[in-house]
Structures are given as structure tokens and as C-alpha cells.
Design a protein around this motif. Structure first.
Motif, PDB file in Angstrom:
ATOM      1  N   THR A 118       0.827  -1.207   0.000  1.00 37.90           N
ATOM      2  CA  THR A 118       0.000   0.000   0.000  1.00 37.90           C
ATOM      3  C   THR A 118       0.857   1.251   0.000  1.00 37.90           C
ATOM      4  N   LEU A 119       1.902   1.250   0.818  1.00 37.03           N
ATOM      5  CA  LEU A 119       2.792   2.407   0.857  1.00 37.03           C
ATOM      6  C   LEU A 119       3.472   2.611  -0.488  1.00 37.03           C
ATOM      7  N   LEU A 120       3.858   1.528  -1.146  1.00 29.79           N
ATOM      8  CA  LEU A 120       4.458   1.651  -2.466  1.00 29.79           C
ATOM      9  C   LEU A 120       3.451   2.202  -3.478  1.00 29.79           C
ATOM     10  N   GLY A 121       2.175   1.850  -3.282  1.00 29.17           N
ATOM     11  CA  GLY A 121       1.145   2.422  -4.151  1.00 29.17           C
ATOM     12  C   GLY A 121       1.012   3.924  -3.966  1.00 29.17           C
ATOM     13  N   PHE A 122       1.194   4.402  -2.733  1.00 26.38           N
ATOM     14  CA  PHE A 122       1.150   5.846  -2.490  1.00 26.38           C
ATOM     15  C   PHE A 122       2.313   6.563  -3.177  1.00 26.38           C
ATOM     16  N   VAL A 123       3.441   5.885  -3.336  1.00 25.32           N
ATOM     17  CA  VAL A 123       4.557   6.479  -4.068  1.00 25.32           C
ATOM     18  C   VAL A 123       4.147   6.779  -5.504  1.00 25.32           C
ATOM     19  N   VAL A 124       3.327   5.901  -6.066  1.00 22.83           N
ATOM     20  CA  VAL A 124       2.885   6.077  -7.452  1.00 22.83           C
ATOM     21  C   VAL A 124       1.727   7.064  -7.543  1.00 22.83           C
ATOM     22  N   ASP A 125       0.720   6.901  -6.698  1.00 23.90           N
ATOM     23  CA  ASP A 125      -0.496   7.693  -6.846  1.00 23.90           C
ATOM     24  C   ASP A 125      -0.414   9.074  -6.210  1.00 23.90           C
ATOM     25  N   ARG A 126       0.365   9.196  -5.146  1.00 24.75           N
ATOM     26  CA  ARG A 126       0.409  10.468  -4.420  1.00 24.75           C
ATOM     27  C   ARG A 126       1.788  11.104  -4.378  1.00 24.75           C
ATOM     28  N   GLY A 127       2.783  10.449  -4.916  1.00 21.08           N
ATOM     29  CA  GLY A 127       4.122  11.020  -4.960  1.00 21.08           C
ATOM     30  C   GLY A 127       4.819  11.097  -3.619  1.00 21.08           C
ATOM     31  N   VAL A 128       4.426  10.264  -2.633  1.00 23.10           N
ATOM     32  CA  VAL A 128       5.040  10.327  -1.314  1.00 23.10           C
ATOM     33  C   VAL A 128       6.455   9.773  -1.368  1.00 23.10           C
ATOM     34  N   ARG A 129       7.248  10.083  -0.350  1.00 22.74           N
ATOM     35  CA  ARG A 129       8.616   9.604  -0.251  1.00 22.74           C
ATOM     36  C   ARG A 129       8.648   8.314   0.553  1.00 22.74           C
ATOM     37  N   ALA A 130       9.480   7.383   0.122  1.00 22.28           N
ATOM     38  CA  ALA A 130       9.619   6.106   0.815  1.00 22.28           C
ATOM     39  C   ALA A 130      11.040   5.600   0.643  1.00 22.28           C
ATOM     40  N   LEU A 131      11.499   4.833   1.610  1.00 25.64           N
ATOM     41  CA  LEU A 131      12.822   4.212   1.564  1.00 25.64           C
ATOM     42  C   LEU A 131      12.633   2.741   1.226  1.00 25.64           C
ATOM     43  N   ILE A 132      13.184   2.312   0.101  1.00 26.61           N
ATOM     44  CA  ILE A 132      13.035   0.924  -0.329  1.00 26.61           C
ATOM     45  C   ILE A 132      14.374   0.210  -0.214  1.00 26.61           C
ATOM     46  N   THR A 133      14.296  -1.094  -0.038  1.00 24.15           N
ATOM     47  CA  THR A 133      15.477  -1.947   0.001  1.00 24.15           C
ATOM     48  C   THR A 133      15.307  -3.027  -1.052  1.00 24.15           C
ATOM     49  N   LEU A 134      16.345  -3.225  -1.881  1.00 20.27           N
ATOM     50  CA  LEU A 134      16.311  -4.243  -2.925  1.00 20.27           C
ATOM     51  C   LEU A 134      16.920  -5.542  -2.407  1.00 20.27           C
ATOM     52  N   SER A 135      16.762  -6.573  -3.176  1.00 20.24           N
ATOM     53  CA  SER A 135      17.207  -7.897  -2.733  1.00 20.24           C
ATOM     54  C   SER A 135      18.706  -7.977  -2.555  1.00 20.24           C
ATOM     55  N   ASP A 136      19.476  -7.122  -3.242  1.00 22.59           N
ATOM     56  CA  ASP A 136      20.924  -7.153  -3.092  1.00 22.59           C
ATOM     57  C   ASP A 136      21.408  -6.239  -1.978  1.00 22.59           C
ATOM     58  N   GLY A 137      20.486  -5.679  -1.191  1.00 20.65           N
ATOM     59  CA  GLY A 137      20.858  -4.851  -0.058  1.00 20.65           C
ATOM     60  C   GLY A 137      20.947  -3.371  -0.344  1.00 20.65           C
ATOM     61  N   VAL A 138      20.834  -2.956  -1.595  1.00 17.01           N
ATOM     62  CA  VAL A 138      20.898  -1.540  -1.947  1.00 17.01           C
ATOM     63  C   VAL A 138      19.622  -0.849  -1.481  1.00 17.01           C
TER      64      VAL A 138
END
Length: 953
Positions: A893-913
Motif C-alpha cells: 500500500t505504501l508503495l502504491g502511495f509512491v505512485v499515486d500520491r508522490g510520497v517519499r519512501a525508503l526501499i530496500t532491494l534484494s541485493d541490499g541496496v
């Protein structure tokens, strides 16, 4: 977001859209808008509109006022009539508003304004709310409208809408209103004129509005005034315009006021700049070195007191005005900062880097700080200067006033200077009409004086350095910003600052009479060297220093040696023999007597016993050294030394307790001879108070020699038992029952406090400081050292990932003095071209062409203004829920807000980045195309590789 603005942006060609983007820096601030609707949303923001209004001259804002006063969407002809000018005179200023996206032509040819303008400008041309706002209020019902119509002498029949239309027509007609007011009670005309010209809201006596026969009651019954509160009344906009009469025209001054100028000598102006700039750096260095020696205390209420300003001025040779200006600019540029331990201002680590930088770079740091500083150092309020670094209620307005004054000066042709101060203030107000005129007149003299001290202004005209700085008003930054890289690294300012310091003298003429003469402005480095080793006797066109035993000894006390001092002096001029003899003679006698700070002194009558104590292995951590056969000095304080001696079997007593025989641990040890005594004398007894900075790691080392270790902290052993001994109570165990355990505890405690000194005693060859990471140390005046600043990271890192050595992304190049350099904004023309391509349906020739994020463009359907169907929440969450399988529902849901509302979020990828993202879009193949703050660009993130999403703070 204004859909009408989006529609107008979609009609613009590349040239016009480029002008809009070039005039609105906020439009190209990261993350860059990739669609016209996102661009329109950013352009129409309330605060963005206000920032643009502050940059516009008076005629443009008068056009805005007139359009708001007319209401609705006026036509160009209607606007010109209201202003009393021809249409051709309004066109250039309307185009300027169009180019800033504050207004735009509607499809029917009328003028549309950004909605934020009406929210910021509630009383355009001194006019109040429209009459309809009062008539539609809940406080006025239909019966009240009928009563108002009867008082106005018009029909009271019909619906509420019909009644409102009749009232509006009557009150908006100047002739009808004039005939109505002619029969009003005495005093009504004067009261109404006050509201019409000096309103629209005024404080009133509420009792008069309920008293029959008063002008207030008469006007209230006929809708000429409306009382919003008991003691506040307002006049509708249509009524005020009708009372002003048909000949009234809104103010419009399309041409700037005349600014009389006088001829000035350009060479003389530039010469003054070349004198002021080196002098500024010289005095700034002297002031900061003075603060480095002794922290600058602050008042209890904040700020630096007048007494301290005068003291620093006397010690550094600065004027009080220079001290005020340099303290505040140094604080803004983070060269000095409050130290919690000392309660005063001390230099920061950035000061060391600043001092080692080239002269032009140091000058630009000070100029950039002054350019964004939100206080005026030399502004007088009631004939008094404000407290240095005190709070200024005007705040940011001071900085805008400074930039407006310097900007107005830069408009004066080269070779001319302004003639009178009032005309200059009037010219500045025309260019920056939102500034308070009284504050402008109050601050302008201080701005000019500060600019003169900085080398930006002279003889009524700006210098070339001042003109270069004036062009950087839009990138000045805020006072809370540690640096302003866009100012400090501007190429034009860098060129002018180098020119300003080009004439600084770097050599001196040394005379046999022990003087040094510098003809012209000395460079900061030369002045600092001579100030350390000689006393300055005069300054001006030529500066004179005189050497003497006291001045040379001052340099040696600061860490210099005879050889290094003579070598440095020889680099700037030929040394006469008397000067060399003086330096050698003072150096020969320098250090014959030394003064040392100690924690306490151990006194004993038996030299053999004291020799044994000083050689005791477990007491080595006390740093004992022999001052005399019966005197030892300890680096630890008295209570700690007392406890350590008792722990190893001695029985000392504090000074003043009488001669007591030393007791040893009797387990296998020989008894102590009778009559032997040992006493402790604290440092205060010999008049040498221990400096707290030696024991507590102060924020900076003020004059300590390199490699000198800090003493042990005292806070851990403050608690003592009633007997006055150490907290462990070892002095209560004369038979040593806990001797072994006590020795181990003492070893652990003292080891943690004196381990570095012990290690040096065991390994004398390791006494030298370890080599720094950079491979070399730079010696600073006073014997302090610093490491050279690291080089900027390479400009390219594979695959756009952060550098493993610096942790920076490829775009984050850094400067040792200013920190990370800002990314240049995208080219407005190229960005306009991409926006146009992104806003229309895909064409056959678009295949493979990059979109706004640099990726191959995908076909899409035509978009209507305001259509956001491709970002519908249902579709977004459906795609994310299907592809982002590693995330729990809440994080999806939070990732959806990044798309629909332009909010800021901190993501982590599978390689640790990890990456901080916002303003995302879903692309084909399960790709999230989002703005990455660390990379400073839009990047693709596979949804299937995202393992965590949290809110970014």
C-alpha cells in the motif's frame, strides 16, 4: 491543480514552454515533472506563486491587482480601460505574467489568473470582498434582502437571486449611488470615503451600527457597509469602486522611476575593490584566529555583547563594524559555532579547511554567507546597532532587501553611480514592490556600508565583484544552509574574486631597523605571518610591521622554531642581518624556564621512597615525574593519586594532616622506616589551576602540542567514602586483605585512563603521531595539525551505484570547502521538448525516442486535462499486489502511495541496496520508474526485487 493551466500548457510551442521553465526554477527542481499535469500542479502551488511574485517588478503586480479587482476573467480591453492606458502598454507585462505562468489567456481570449494569487492578495487596490460574498452570507436572509431593497428604493419582489442582482446593480452604479448618498445623514460621506480609499476593513464603534439616525446605521441598512464583527466593518468591492467614481483608474507605472546618476571612475572603483577584498580576508583570518585562541562568550540572552566586540576589535586591529560583520558572516558560513562545553563560539573543522584554501575560494565563502544572511550587521535601530548574532524579527526580509538593493545597483550602467539615496530607494521599490518601504529605507544604508567593506560597492557604484554577485540572487539559499555551492562555485564570481585579490602583495621589504613594509594590500597569508612575528604599526596604502623580542617570542610560543620562522620570512623577502640575529637570540633564550600544569604534587622527606614510588610499575599510569628529590608531580588529580598510592600499599595523607608514617602492605614486604611521610598538594595550592580541556576532550585543541594526550576523566571517581578515601574503601584495609583484588581493580581503572601514555612509555619509538590516512599532515599556526581534505570522488561509477569508498552516487561530486556540489538543472529547452512529446499521443516517428526519464517512449492514449485514469489506485495496487510479492500488504500500500500520491519512501532491494524514492510510475515488465534522491535522477526498480518499503523521514 488547475486544469485550465494544464490545458494552456498543452497548447504552448517549444519556445514558449522553454521560457516558462526558464523563468520558474521551481519547475525544474528535482524531481523533475514528467507530465504537463504534474508541471501545472507545481506551478500553481501557493508558496511557489508567492516566490515568483517576489521576483516581479511593480507593473506586473499592478496588472495582477487590477485583474483581481475587476473579478472574474477580464478581457484585455477591459483591463486597459480600468488602468487608464492603451492595450499596447499592458501587452508586455501580460506576456511577462504568461511567461511566469501566473496568468494565461483563456480559450475565449480573456485573462485567467492562478488561483493562489487571490488567496495571497485578499485586498487588491485596497478593495474588499465582492458584494456577492456579503449578500450570500448566512447572516443575511431573504427578509433582510427585501428590507435592504426597500431602503434602496428598488423593488423587493422576487427570488433571492433576483433581489441580489438588483442590489448589486444599484450599488455598483456611480450615479445612483451618488444620488443615494446625497440624502444621507451628516458625516456619512466622510465615513464612506474613509472606507473607500483607506479600507476596505476598518475598526468601528459597534454601538453606532445599532443606533438609529447615525451614518453607520444608515449605511448598514442600505448595504454600503457590512459588519463582520462587533467592532469591525467592511465595504464591498463594487461599492468602493462606485464611490471612487467613473474617473478612477488603478495605479499602473509601466516605466521605472528616474534614477539620477553621476559619472564615476571605473578604475577607481575597481581599485577600491582590490583594496577591500584582501583587507577583508586579512581581518577575517585575524578574527578567527583570535577566537581560536579564546572562545567568544555569549550573553545570557543570546548574541555577542558590546564589550566582547570592542575587545576583539582591539586585539585584532579591526574596526567594530568589521568585527560585527565578520562574526555574523563567519557564523552563517559555519566557520564558527557554539561549543556547549565552553558556552562560547569556537572555530569549526571547516575553518581549518577554509584557512588552507586559496584566497578567492575563502572570499567567496564569506560573500555567499553575507548573500544569504538574514540579519543586517550594521543596521541601526534608534541610533543603536543590534546585538551581534541576536534574533532579528525581520528575518528573511533582510536578505531579500539586501539582494534587491545590490540588484538595483547592478542595473546602473558601468561608469555611473547613483546620485541621491531617496531615488535609489524608489528604484529598488519599483523592482521589488513587495518589500516594506520603511524597512527598505532603514536597511539600505547598512547594506551599502557592508557591501563597501566586502569590496562590492564603492563611490556610489557596484564593483565588478558586486555585479557578479547580484546575478546570483535566485540561488542565494537560506541562512540555515551550511553552504551555498551554487554561489561559491559560480564561474563569473570565481573570476571576479580572483581579480579582486590579484593585486594583493605577497612580498615585504625588511629593513635593518627591524621593520617590514608592504606597499599595497597584503595578502591574507602574508599579513597572518607578519602579525604572528611582528607588531603592526600602520595600515593603509602601505602597512608597516615592527619586530621585537616580545613579538618574536609570541611566534615561538605559537609553535614556530627559529629555523621555520626565518624560512617563512625569507620566502616573502630578503632578511637583513639584524633581524636574523634577533630571531636567533630570542630563540636561544626561549624555553629556559617552563611552566607545566599538574594534577597534584607529592611531597616526601625520603628521596629513596619517592624514587621507588616514581619507578613503581603500577603507578606508571599516573604520569609521575620528579621535580626535586623530595617532590613528585602527578598528572592525575589528588583524590585519584591518593587512591592509587593506597591501592599499592603506601599510606599517604592529604596535605595538612600532619606528618604520618607511610604504611606498606606487610604481606612479605619490608616495613617502612619510622618518620617517613608523604603528602599531597593540589594544583590549586601552587596557583596552577588545571585546564578542563586537558582532561575533557574539548571540541577543539586550543594550542595543545601535537601528540599531547588528554588526562583521565574525573566524573567516574567523584563519589568518595566518609573517610575521604577512594570509593572502593581501600584506605580502610591497612592489612591488605583485599590487596590482590584491589590491585587488579586499580590496574583495570588506571589502564583504561592512561593506556596511551603507558604504551608510549613501553615503546618510546612510537611516541610520534601515527601517519594520517592521507599520508601527510599540514602544520597550522600554533603547532596544530590537520589532514588535507580528501579529493572528490571520480565522476563515474559503474551502473549508477554509490561508490564503495565514498558512499556517494556518481552525481554527488563534493568540494572540500563547500561540500556536495549541486546537480545542474536540466536544460529548459530539452525538458520542454520532452514534456511536449509526453503530452501528446504517440506518433509513428516516436518509436525508440526517449521520454522524460530517458527511457524509450511507450505508446499511450491521448490525455485530457485532469485525466488521471492511468494512475487509478485500483490499477496501481493490482499491479503492485501481483508483482511485488516480497512485500507484505501494508508495504504494498505504501508503495502504491509512491505512485499515486508522490510520497517519499525508503526501499530496500534484494541485493541490499537502499534508495529514497518518490513520484513513481509503473512501466511495462513490472518496473517502477521513480525519482531516486540519492542518484538525482529517475531510475527503474523491478517490483519483484523490492524487499522492504518504509516511510522516509
Amino acid at each position: 491543480m488547475d486544469d485550465h493551466l494544464t490545458g494552456w500548457l498543452a497548447t504552448l510551442d517549444e519556445e514558449r514552454l522553454t521560457r516558462v521553465l526558464g523563468n520558474r526554477p521551481d519547475a525544474l527542481a528535482p524531481p523533475w515533472p514528467r507530465r504537463l499535469d504534474a508541471l501545472a500542479e507545481r506551478l500553481s502551488g501557493d508558496f511557489a506563486v508567492m516566490e515568483v511574485m517576489r521576483t516581479l517588478p511593480l507593473p506586473a503586480l499592478e496588472i495582477v491587482q487590477a485583474c483581481l479587482a475587476l473579478g472574474g476573467r477580464p478581457g484585455e480591453d477591459e483591463l486597459a480601460r480600468f488602468l487608464g492606458v492603451s492595450v499596447s502598454e499592458t501587452i508586455p507585462w501580460l506576456d511577462r505574467l504568461y511567461d511566469h505562468a501566473l496568468a494565461w489567456p483563456a480559450p475565449d481570449g480573456r485573462i485567467a489568473l492562478a488561483g493562489a494569487l487571490a488567496r495571497w492578495w485578499t485586498a487588491p487596490c485596497g478593495l474588499g470582498e465582492p458584494l456577492s460574498a456579503y449578500l450570500e452570507s448566512w447572516t443575511l436572509n431573504t427578509e433582510g434582502l427585501r428590507r435592504m431593497c426597500r431602503n434602496l428604493g428598488i423593488s423587493a419582489q422576487g427570488t433571492k437571486r433576483q433581489l441580489m442582482a438588483r442590489v448589486s446593480a444599484t450599488l455598483g452604479d456611480s450615479e445612483l449611488l451618488s444620488s443615494l448618498v446625497a440624502d444621507a445623514p451628516e458625516g456619512t460621506i466622510g465615513m464612506l470615503d474613509d472606507f473607500a480609499w483607506d479600507g476596505p476593513i476598518r475598526s468601528v464603534n459597534g454601538d453606532l451600527f445599532i443606533t438609529p439616525g447615525t451614518p453607520e446605521k444608515w449605511a448598514l441598512d442600505r448595504g454600503l457597509l457590512f459588519r463582520t464583527q462587533w467592532g469591525v466593518a467592511g465595504m464591498p468591492r463594487e461599492v468602493a469602486l462606485a464611490l471612487r467614481g467613473p474617473d478612477y483608474h488603478a495605479p499602473f507605472t509601466p516605466y521605472p522611476p528616474d534614477l539620477a546618476t553621476v559619472p564615476v571612475d571605473v578604475a577607481a572603483v575597481e581599485h577600491e575593490m582590490c583594496l577591500a577584498a584582501p583587507h577583508l580576508l586579512d581581518r577575517a583570518t585575524a578574527l578567527l584566529e583570535n577566537i581560536d585562541k579564546s572562545p567568544l562568550p555569549l550573553l545570557k540572552g543570546g548574541g555577542v555583547g558590546v564589550r566582547e566586540v570592542k575587545r576583539v576589535a582591539k586585539e585584532t586591529g579591526c574596526t567594530e563594524e568589521e568585527v560585527r560583520l565578520l562574526i555574523e558572516t563567519s557564523a552563517v558560513s559555519r566557520l564558527i559555532m557554539l561549543d556547549e562545553d565552553t558556552g562560547g563560539l569556537v572555530p569549526t573543522d571547516r575553518f581549518d579547511t577554509w584557512r588552507l584554501s586559496e584566497g578567492p575560494a575563502r572570499l567567496r565563502v564569506l560573500l555567499a554567507a553575507w548573500w544569504r544572511m538574514e540579519r543586517s550587521s550594521l543596521r541601526r535601530v534608534q541610533d543603536r546597532y543590534a546585538t551581534v548574532l541576536g534574533d532579528d524579527p525581520e528575518g528573511e526580509t533582510i536578505a531579500r532587501t539586501r539582494r534587491a538593493v545590490i540588484g538595483a545597483l547592478s542595473e546602473i550602467p558601468e561608469g555611473r553611480g547613483f546620485a541621491t539615496f531617496p531615488e535609489l530607494v524608489q528604484s529598488v521599490h519599483w523592482q521589488a514592490p513587495l518589500l516594506d518601504r520603511e524597512l527598505l529605507a532603514e536597511c539600505a544604508p547598512a547594506v551599502l556600508e557592508e557591501a563597501r567593506l566586502l569590496g562590492l560597492f564603492s563611490n556610489g557604484a557596484p564593483t565588478s565583484l558586486g555585479r557578479a554577485l547580484a546575478a546570483l540572487g535566485s540561488v542565494a539559499g537560506a541562512e540555515n544552509d551550511g553552504t551555498a555551492p551554487e554561489v561559491e562555485h559560480d564561474p563569473a564570481l570565481a573570476e571576479r574574486s580572483a581579480k579582486a585579490l590579484a593585486s594583493a602583495q605577497r612580498t615585504a621589504l625588511f629593513g635593518a631597523d627591524l621593520t617590514a613594509v608592504v606597499t599595497g594590500p597584503p595578502s591574507a597569508e602574508l599579513a597572518s605571518l607578519l602579525d604572528r612575528a611582528a607588531d603592526r604599526e600602520s595600515r593603509g596604502a602601505a602597512s608597516v610591521w615592527r619586530f621585537g623580542p616580545a613579538s618574536v617570542r609570541r611566534a615561538l610560543d605559537g609553535g614556530e622554531t627559529a629555523d621555520t620562522l626565518l624560512d617563512q620570512l625569507a620566502e616573502v623577502g630578503a632578511l637583513p642581518q639584524p633581524l636574523v640575529y634577533l630571531v636567533r637570540d630570542v630563540a636561544r633564550r626561549h624555553g629556559e624556564v617552563t611552566v607545566a600544569s599538574v594534577g597534584c604534587v607529592i611531597l616526601g622527606s625520603d628521596p629513596t621512597l619517592l624514587t621507588e614510588i616514581s619507578a613503581h610499575r603500577k603507578l606508571a599510569r599516573l604520569g609521575l615525574r620528579s621535580l626535586a628529590p623530595t617532590v613528585l608531580a602527578s598528572q592525575a588529580p589528588a583524590d585519584r593519586t591518593l587512591a592509587a598510592l593506597r591501592d599499592v600499599g603506601y599510606a599517604p595523607v592529604p596535605d595538612g594532616a600532619g606528618g604520618i608514617t607511610i604504611r606498606r602492605d606487610l604481606h612479605g614486604r619490608r616495613p617502612v622506616q619510622a618518620g617517613t611521610a608523604s603528602r599531597l598538594v593540589t594544583a590549586s595550592r601552587i596557583g596552577a589551576e588545571l585546564s578542563p580541556d586537558m582532561w575533557h576532550g574539548a571540541s577543539r585543541d586550543h594550542g595543545a602540542a601535537p601528540g599531547q594526550g588528554a588526562g583521565p576523566p574525573q566524573g567516574r571517581d567523584r563519589e568518595q567514602d566518609p573517610a575521604g578515601g577512594h570509593g572502593l574503601g581501600r584506605d580502610q584495609d591497612p592489612n591488605g586483605e583485599h590487596g590482590a583484588e584491589g590491585e587488579r581493580a586499580a590496574d583495570r581503572e588506571l589502564s583504561s585512563e592512561r593506556e596511551p601514555d603507558t604504551e608510549r612509555q613501553r615503546n618510546p619509538e612510537r611516541e610520534q603521531d601515527p601517519e594520517p590516512l592521507g599520508g601527510r599532515l599540514i602544520l597550522l599556526p600554533g603547532g596544530r595539525t590537520t589532514e588535507p581534505a580528501p579529493s572528490p570522488p571520480p565522476p563515474h561509477t559503474p551502473e549508477g551505484l554509490p561508490s564503495p569508498m565514498t558512499g556517494q552516487f556518481p552525481h554527488q561530486l563534493s568540494d572540500p570547502l563547500s561540500g556536495p556540489l549541486p546537480d545542474p538543472p536540466p536544460d529548459p529547452r530539452e525538458h520542454a521538448r520532452r514534456l511536449i512529446v509526453a503530452g501528446r499521443p504517440a506518433q509513428p516517428g516516436d518509436a525508440g525516442r526517449p521520454d522524460i526519464s530517458g527511457q524509450p517512449r511507450q505508446p499511450r492514449q491521448p490525455r485530457q486535462p485532469g485525466d488521471r485514469s492511468d494512475r487509478a489506485p485500483g490499477r496501481t495496487w493490482a499491479v503492485i499486489g501481483r508483482l511485488a510479492t516480497r512485500l507484505p500488504t501494508a508495504q504494498q500500500t505504501l508503495l502504491g502511495f509512491v505512485v499515486d500520491r508522490g510520497v517519499r519512501a525508503l526501499i530496500t532491494l534484494s541485493d541490499g541496496v537502499t534508495a529514497t524514492i518518490s513520484h513513481g510510475e509503473l512501466r511495462g515488465g513490472g518496473i517502477l520508474d521513480a525519482w531516486c534522491e540519492e542518484a538525482g535522477d529517475y531510475l527503474d526498480f523491478p517490483l519483484s526485487e523490492i524487499t522492504s518499503v518504509v516511510t522516509a523521514h
